[in-house]
Design an enzyme around this catalytic site. Sequence first.
Site, short mmCIF file in Angstrom:
data_model
loop_
_atom_site.label_atom_id
_atom_site.label_comp_id
_atom_site.label_asym_id
_atom_site.label_seq_id
_atom_site.Cartn_x
_atom_site.Cartn_y
_atom_site.Cartn_z
N ASP A 23 0.84 -1.19 0.00
CA ASP A 23 0.00 0.00 0.00
C ASP A 23 0.88 1.24 0.00
OD1 ASP A 23 -2.58 -1.42 0.40
OD2 ASP A 23 -1.67 -1.94 2.33
N ASP A 60 0.67 5.13 1.45
CA ASP A 60 -0.05 6.07 2.30
C ASP A 60 0.53 7.47 2.14
OD1 ASP A 60 -1.60 3.99 3.26
OD2 ASP A 60 -0.27 3.61 4.96
N ASP A 84 4.43 5.14 15.46
CA ASP A 84 4.80 4.05 16.36
C ASP A 84 6.29 3.73 16.38
OD1 ASP A 84 4.78 3.02 13.78
OD2 ASP A 84 3.25 1.50 14.18
#
Length: 454
Positions: free
Chosen positions: A77, A79, A153
């Site tokens: 993906d 982003d 994170d």
Amino acid sequence: MLSLNKIFNKLVRGKNGQHPQQGREPLIIPRSEHTISRKQISQHALKVLYTLKEGGYDAYLVGGCVRDLLLGYEPKDFDVATNASPEQVHALFKRSQLIGRRFKLVHVRFGRDVIEVATFRAPPEAKQHVDTQGRIMQDNVFGTLEQDAWRRDFTINALYYNIKDFSIIDYTGGMADLNAGLIRLIGDVETRYREDPVRMLRACRFLAKLGLKLDKETEQGIFDWAHLIRDIPPARLFDETLKLYLSGQAAMTHELLCHYGLFEHLYPQTAALLHEEQDGYPRTMLMKALENTDIRIAAGKPVTPAFLFAAILWEPVRQRTVLLMTNGMPEIPAMQRASSEIIGEQIQRVAVPKRYSLVTRDIWTLQPRLLKRQGKRAFKTLLHPKFRAGYDFLALRAQAGEPLSETVDWWTKFQTETVKQQQSMVDALGKEGSVKKPRRRRRRRPAAKKSEQN
């Protein structure tokens, strides 16, 4: 992969080798000193980046796609992060959708391809947006690029590819960790795990996928705070389970989940029985299933989550079935009841949707039916809509060491034969092993006595 000497010469490091703290100037790596090319980036992602740029907004590729490109992997993906608000992004793209409550995002659609666009976030305000356990409950506090980087994170997921000049921006020391092969949480370990315990699951997934190692504090935190996984909503843990087991490294990921004490909080019924295994079973069965899943994904073949859940929960269902049969219940009704009970207990932790759990039950209830082949039973079983999944599961059990090879071979041949040959195979079963039950003699009612009629 990278121009290491140039990068390390530019890194500004604190005392004792610590990463730069928030508020310092970021490390900016120009296009000439990294390997990411626009040819490697999805054309749809590029269109989103350029549309935002032309609209007067900042736009960056961020997260796993930048990390994977630097490591030489093809991203799954792409982003995008921007300083445009979700509503402003939505206004720029006709085929876009605002989603999320706790974390508002925009999905820009190009056919089946979806590019996720997020506005820069600031750290949550403790009193308003974090619960008593430290979990983030609301995450729509917009901020700057720097704030967005520090609230992510792991350091290796906080790298930004700038569409304006094709440079990479690093606030948190992600480049250094990437080159050292480290997965490191940004900030205080306990705080970050309490904010979102799913980060522990993500750490295991990255370990299996990327072949890196965990920073010592990041690793110890999983041992210390694994129990926090129980606070995550079951529906979200279902989504995370799919990411963990359908990413192509299911077997290794499972070993990591068990090693760090996370699996027992996801699938407690199975975890308890894995500790009581005999002769390697049921662990062998589960590992075979996960290895086969990885092989199918690597070959580009479809994998149904229903089969995965059937394998994970098989041993609890099997033992519950045996218990019910011991108490006098016939095998198939016992299997059906055990299936309902085990799934009912499991969805309290990981919410398996009915579209999968119903298929999982079919796979289980076909197991005793596949062993009963005399008469018309084999033909009826062959016509079952989920026969193939049930047959594959039976074959998996045989691979794991159960004495089912002859039955599997019989069904393998039975599927390819003509109806006449199939009937011969069924008839042969009756001659070889079936024992005819003696007919029950009907008791004749005694005739009425003539004396009573007179």
